[in-house]
Design an enzyme around this catalytic site. Structure first.
Site, PDB file in Angstrom:
ATOM      1  N   GLY A  14       0.769  -1.198  -0.119  1.00 21.92           N
ATOM      2  CA  GLY A  14      -0.102  -0.114   0.138  1.00 21.92           C
ATOM      3  C   GLY A  14       0.774   1.445  -0.025  1.00 21.92           C
ATOM      4  N   SER A  15       1.944   1.241  -0.717  1.00 19.75           N
ATOM      5  CA  SER A  15       2.908   2.624  -0.557  1.00 19.75           C
ATOM      6  C   SER A  15       2.016   3.569  -1.339  1.00 19.75           C
ATOM      7  CB  SER A  15       4.194   2.327  -0.963  1.00 19.75           C
ATOM      8  OG  SER A  15       4.298   2.083  -2.286  1.00 19.75           O
ATOM      9  N   ASN A 109      -5.721   2.830 -12.720  1.00 17.72           N
ATOM     10  CA  ASN A 109      -4.881   1.783 -12.329  1.00 17.72           C
ATOM     11  C   ASN A 109      -3.352   2.088 -12.286  1.00 17.72           C
ATOM     12  OD1 ASN A 109      -3.805  -0.856 -11.483  1.00 17.72           O
ATOM     13  ND2 ASN A 109      -3.240  -1.352 -13.689  1.00 17.72           N
ATOM     14  N   HIS A 111       0.581   1.200 -13.019  1.00 16.79           N
ATOM     15  CA  HIS A 111       1.081  -0.115 -13.383  1.00 16.79           C
ATOM     16  C   HIS A 111       2.518   0.199 -13.616  1.00 16.79           C
ATOM     17  CE1 HIS A 111       1.691  -3.979 -15.656  1.00 16.79           C
ATOM     18  NE2 HIS A 111       2.503  -3.211 -16.473  1.00 16.79           N
TER      19      HIS A 111
END
Ligand code: GAR
Length: 202
Positions: A14-15, A109, A111
């Site tokens: 969760g950074s 998102n 990526h």
């Protein structure tokens, strides 16, 4: 200013979630994180959310017979929290077309590659194996095709001769933390306009 309500889906550390939480602490940031959902009970990101006073939900994909029922549960959790935008932040599940279509245009998102190069998993390793000299990360709107969809932000980093997967991932992650809050701010503020595959930011 009304801030857009955001749900963040995570699977791990969760950074990137932390970068979004930190950005949303600014009074003029156009979004607030109202819910964090993890498909894994041991995701450290859940602790980050709790520390920031954000509601959390664990929706363990292993409890569901298929992707459709898992996605339906996730969708109703997001709707119950009146989320308007969804951010995937290290969420390692493939979403069904029905879920993606329900949130299309409102789901981002991050990526860890310069899309459209290197889709799927272990993309930093893919970049090293391909011998590229520039790697990076991408924030894009989610569409039913995996790691596809209009690109809002990208950042590039050099690939150094001494790099391994871990050192390259760390260099990319630093840039992820910079571009994800920028992309979410642009979407939340309604500054994104689509022209075909291109997302233009005003
Ligand atoms: C990040 O590098 C993110 O780009 C990647 O997982 C990491 C999560 O880190 N996501 C994917 O590979 C999605 N296919 P974080 O949990 O510390 O944000």
């Amino acid at each position: 200013m009304s801030r857009k309500r955001v749900g963040v889906l995570i699977s791990g550390g969760g950074s990137n979630l932390q970068a979004l939480i930190d950005a949303a602490a600014a009074p003029d940031y156009p979004a607030e994180i109202v819910l964090v959902i993890s498909n894994r009970a041991d995701a450290f990101g859940l602790e980050r959310a709790a520390k920031a006073g954000i509601a959390t939900r664990i929706i363990d994909h292993k409890r569901f017979p298929d992707r459709e029922s898992f996605d339906r549960e996730t969708d109703s959790a997001l709707r119950d929290a009146a989320c308007e935008i969804v951010c995937l932040a290290g969420f390692m599940r493939i979403l069904t077309p029905a879920f993606v279509e329900a949130w299309q245009g409102r789901m981002l998102n991050i990526h860890p590659s310069l899309l459209p190069s290197f889709k799927g998993l272990h993309v930093q390793r893919q970049a090293l194996e391909a011998g590229v000299k520039i790697a990076g990360c991408t924030v894009h709107l989610v569409t039913p095709d995996l790691d596809d969809g209009p690109i809002l932000e990208q950042a590039a980093v050099p690939v150094l001769d001494g790099d391994d997967e871990s050192s390259l991932s760390a260099r990319i992650l630093e840039q992820e933390h910079r571009i994800y809050p920028r992309a979410l701010a642009a979407l939340a503020a309604g500054r994104i306009r689509l022209e075909g595959r291109r997302a233009l930011t005003s």
